[in-house]
Write an enzyme that holds these catalytic residues in place. Structure first.
Site, PDB file in Angstrom:
ATOM      1  N   GLN A 133       0.541  -1.109   0.194  1.00  0.00           N
ATOM      2  CA  GLN A 133      -0.214   0.113   0.072  1.00  0.00           C
ATOM      3  C   GLN A 133       0.605   1.303   0.197  1.00  0.00           C
ATOM      4  O   GLN A 133       0.638   2.711  -0.695  1.00  0.00           O
ATOM      5  CB  GLN A 133      -1.292   0.231   1.267  1.00  0.00           C
ATOM      6  CG  GLN A 133      -1.777   0.890   1.273  1.00  0.00           C
ATOM      7  CD  GLN A 133      -3.213   0.191   2.248  1.00  0.00           C
ATOM      8  OE1 GLN A 133      -2.720  -0.591   2.867  1.00  0.00           O
ATOM      9  NE2 GLN A 133      -4.088   0.851   2.009  1.00  0.00           N
ATOM     10  N   TYR A 235      -9.084  -5.711 -10.484  1.00  0.00           N
ATOM     11  CA  TYR A 235      -9.722  -5.052 -11.371  1.00  0.00           C
ATOM     12  C   TYR A 235     -11.268  -5.346 -11.795  1.00  0.00           C
ATOM     13  O   TYR A 235     -10.954  -7.069 -12.243  1.00  0.00           O
ATOM     14  CB  TYR A 235      -8.633  -4.902 -12.493  1.00  0.00           C
ATOM     15  CG  TYR A 235      -6.879  -4.504 -11.939  1.00  0.00           C
ATOM     16  CD1 TYR A 235      -7.952  -3.132 -11.755  1.00  0.00           C
ATOM     17  CD2 TYR A 235      -6.117  -4.893 -11.225  1.00  0.00           C
ATOM     18  CE1 TYR A 235      -6.288  -2.456 -11.752  1.00  0.00           C
ATOM     19  CE2 TYR A 235      -4.698  -4.242 -10.991  1.00  0.00           C
ATOM     20  CZ  TYR A 235      -4.837  -2.676 -10.911  1.00  0.00           C
ATOM     21  OH  TYR A 235      -3.909  -1.974 -10.508  1.00  0.00           O
TER      22      TYR A 235
HETATM   23  N1  LIG Z   1      -4.238  -2.019  -0.835  1.00  0.00           N
HETATM   24  C1  LIG Z   1      -5.481  -2.136  -1.647  1.00  0.00           C
HETATM   25  O1  LIG Z   1      -5.699  -3.296  -1.457  1.00  0.00           O
HETATM   26  C2  LIG Z   1      -6.170  -1.329  -2.780  1.00  0.00           C
HETATM   27  C3  LIG Z   1      -5.644  -0.324  -3.383  1.00  0.00           C
HETATM   28  C4  LIG Z   1      -6.116   0.870  -4.073  1.00  0.00           C
HETATM   29  C5  LIG Z   1      -6.972   0.145  -5.565  1.00  0.00           C
HETATM   30  N2  LIG Z   1      -7.351  -1.309  -4.689  1.00  0.00           N
HETATM   31  C6  LIG Z   1      -8.645  -1.627  -5.337  1.00  0.00           C
HETATM   32  O2  LIG Z   1      -7.916  -2.432  -7.078  1.00  0.00           O
HETATM   33  C7  LIG Z   1      -9.026  -2.226  -7.687  1.00  0.00           C
HETATM   34  C8  LIG Z   1      -8.645  -1.268  -8.909  1.00  0.00           C
HETATM   35  O3  LIG Z   1      -8.805   0.042  -8.314  1.00  0.00           O
HETATM   36  P1  LIG Z   1      -8.269   1.333  -9.729  1.00  0.00           P
HETATM   37  O4  LIG Z   1      -9.177   2.576  -8.954  1.00  0.00           O
HETATM   38  O5  LIG Z   1      -7.073   0.975  -9.707  1.00  0.00           O
HETATM   39  O6  LIG Z   1      -9.432   0.904 -10.386  1.00  0.00           O
HETATM   40  P2  LIG Z   1      -8.952   1.441 -12.234  1.00  0.00           P
HETATM   41  O7  LIG Z   1      -8.789   2.837 -12.454  1.00  0.00           O
HETATM   42  O8  LIG Z   1      -8.018   0.162 -13.001  1.00  0.00           O
HETATM   43  O9  LIG Z   1     -10.929   1.481 -12.569  1.00  0.00           O
HETATM   44  C9  LIG Z   1     -12.300   2.260 -12.136  1.00  0.00           C
HETATM   45  C10 LIG Z   1     -12.535   1.749 -12.229  1.00  0.00           C
HETATM   46  O10 LIG Z   1     -13.604   1.470 -13.175  1.00  0.00           O
HETATM   47  C11 LIG Z   1     -15.248   0.387 -12.435  1.00  0.00           C
HETATM   48  N3  LIG Z   1     -15.219  -0.363 -14.109  1.00  0.00           N
HETATM   49  C12 LIG Z   1     -14.747  -0.475 -15.080  1.00  0.00           C
HETATM   50  N4  LIG Z   1     -15.242  -0.679 -16.088  1.00  0.00           N
HETATM   51  C13 LIG Z   1     -16.889  -0.574 -15.702  1.00  0.00           C
HETATM   52  C14 LIG Z   1     -18.012  -0.642 -16.484  1.00  0.00           C
HETATM   53  N5  LIG Z   1     -18.135  -0.296 -17.492  1.00  0.00           N
HETATM   54  N6  LIG Z   1     -18.903   0.506 -15.660  1.00  0.00           N
HETATM   55  C15 LIG Z   1     -18.369   0.270 -14.093  1.00  0.00           C
HETATM   56  N7  LIG Z   1     -17.267   0.515 -13.813  1.00  0.00           N
HETATM   57  C16 LIG Z   1     -16.715   0.708 -14.278  1.00  0.00           C
HETATM   58  C17 LIG Z   1     -13.546  -0.108 -12.045  1.00  0.00           C
HETATM   59  O11 LIG Z   1     -14.993  -1.540 -11.719  1.00  0.00           O
HETATM   60  C18 LIG Z   1     -13.044   0.442 -11.202  1.00  0.00           C
HETATM   61  O12 LIG Z   1     -13.538   0.074  -9.975  1.00  0.00           O
HETATM   62  C19 LIG Z   1     -10.297  -2.094  -7.072  1.00  0.00           C
HETATM   63  O13 LIG Z   1     -11.036  -3.560  -6.664  1.00  0.00           O
HETATM   64  C20 LIG Z   1      -9.461  -1.014  -5.444  1.00  0.00           C
HETATM   65  O14 LIG Z   1     -10.908  -1.264  -4.742  1.00  0.00           O
HETATM   66  C21 LIG Z   1      -7.307  -2.024  -3.661  1.00  0.00           C
END
Ligand SMILES: NC(=O)c1ccc[n+]([C@@H]2O[C@H](COP(=O)([O-])OP(=O)(O)OC[C@H]3O[C@@H](n4cnc5c(N)ncnc54)[C@H](O)[C@@H]3O)[C@@H](O)[C@H]2O)c1
Length: 396
Positions: A133, A235
């Protein structure tokens, strides 16, 4: 061991990869820092501040690359498709490169980097785990982008965001709708709420519902369910066109009723789906604003002009990219802290450790010993898995 920080060269880029405040932490671990003159100036970090923390300033860019055992950049060759190539002749074999390498972009570009014998680490590939993180650059930059998207929308909108009871009567709050509630989308909701707007959001991942609600946003539920919505890394998975078509139909009413729509729906390595059509834009009230955070890869809105602002049907559509660079002070600070955590993980006892049994190292290492060594990237580009002996070389 010397860490080199070249000035960012992508046109308009204002961030810098390391800020003065992280230098003492690196020094404690035996890392010296060499910074190209003026590298932090546009982000609010003058050369003198680096010197005061013990860094050396060098005016010649090539000299920074020559001196550095580890080069730390933000938009390096890979993500910097405008001026990044000019750095390739400066890389030297055995050098470490850390930055945004766009690992699912162009395999030719990655091979060019590999061919220089550089051991490169792509910050986009950082596992989204609790352990990693503090090194999660994507979350840091997503946070800044989500915040800035709302600030831009508020500045562009002809409305105020909060509910106000004034001498001129009561003003109803603006309605902000966020499509894609990842890190950027969630920060957009939080920022819109702080400005007093009524915020709602939609995401195809069911897990997003609770996160939206915990920020005071309303989660818009659509009567469709994505197949295998989420992969093992968290993702979203790409869906077929019939799913997106149905999404558009169902999102139409919510979009029409919103004063601001922020789109941030992306899938790693894929073109973002079109979720806001031109008809949906036309259905919005005049003066409405769309900020398309997926603009860089084509956008979630059919009328987005990547990199530009478009006005269509009296709706302003902002398709700017690289929003993080427009908040360079804090974006650089966050990036620098993340990269410092990664450097301290990579350098143990004054030595670089390439232990690919370690998930963080294995998942982020993109090239080593002339090869593209990352298994996920090899699979994405349909390359043969690496033979065991090459994997062993990558470790050593
Ligand atoms: N340390 C951790 O545990 C940690 C930290 C950051 C993010 N995450 C997780 O990583 C994942 C990716 O996060 P991110 O911000 O990089 O995402 P991202 O930038 O890859 O995507 C943005 C969002 O768009 C959504 N999306 C994609 N296609 C879609 C559609 N057709 N309609 C509606 N929504 C749509 C995705 O589900 C995502 O929430 C998430 O699950 C997030 O919770 C975990």
């Amino acid at each position: 061991m010397i860490v080199g920080v070249p000035r960012e060269s992508f046109p308009g880029e204002r961030r810098v990869a390391l800020v003065p405040a992280v230098i003492p932490n690196l020094s404690k671990a035996g890392l010296e820092v060499v910074v190209e003159a003026g590298a932090g100036a546009a982000a609010g970090y003058p050369d003198g501040d680096y010197i005061a923390k013990g860094a050396k300033i060098v005016s010649d860019r090539a000299e920074v690359f020559r001196a550095a055992d580890i080069v730390v950049q933000i938009l390096c060759y890979g993500s910097n498709d405008k001026t990044g190539k000019a750095d390739v002749p400066l890389f030297r074999s055995g050098q470490v490169l850390i930055g945004f390498l766009r690992p699912l972009g162009s395999i030719e570009t990655i091979r060019e980097i590999a061919a220089k014998g550089v051991t490169s680490f792509s910050v986009e590939l950082m596992p989204r785990t609790t352990r990693a993180q503090s090194m999660d650059v994507l979350s840091s930059m997503g946070t800044i982008c989500g915040y800035k998207a709302v600030v831009l929308a508020a500045d562009t909108s002809p409305r105020v965001f909060p509910m106000l009871t004034t001498a001129g009567g009561t003003i109803t709050p603006a309605r902000v709708f966020v499509i894609g509630a990842g890190v950027a989308g969630l920060q957009a909701i939080a920022t819109a709420r702080r400005l007093g707007a009524v915020a709602s959001a939609y995401d195809l991942r069911p897990a997003a519902k609770e996160q939206v609600q915990s920020l005071g946003g309303r989660f818009v539920e659509l009567p469709i369910e994505a197949k295998d919505a989420e992969d093992a890394r968290g993702y979203a998975r790409a869906q077929d066109e019939s799913f997106y078509k149905r999404q558009r139909e169902l999102l139409g009413k919510v979009v029409a009723e919103s004063d601001v729509v922020i789109t941030a729906a992306v899938i790693p390595g894929k073109k973002p789906p079109i979720l806001v059509t031109k008809e949906m834009v036309a259905s919005m009230a005049p003066g409405s604003v769309i900020v398309d955070l997926a603009g860089e890869r084509g956008g979630n809105c059919e009328l987005t002009r990547p990199g530009e602002i478009a006005v269509e049907h009296e709706v302003t559509i902002i398709g700017w990219f690289n929003l993080a660079s427009t908040v360079p002070y804090h974006a650089s600070q966050m990036y620098a802290r993340n990269v410092t955590a990664f450097l301290l993980h990579l350098v143990k006892g004054g030595k670089l450790q390439f232990d690919t049994d370690d998930e963080i190292i294995r998942e982020t290492m993109l090239t080593r010993g002339g090869e593209v060594v990352n298994a996920r990237v090899r699979e994405f580009f349909s390359l043969q898995p690496l033979p065991a002996e090459v994997k062993e070389v990558a470790k050593s």
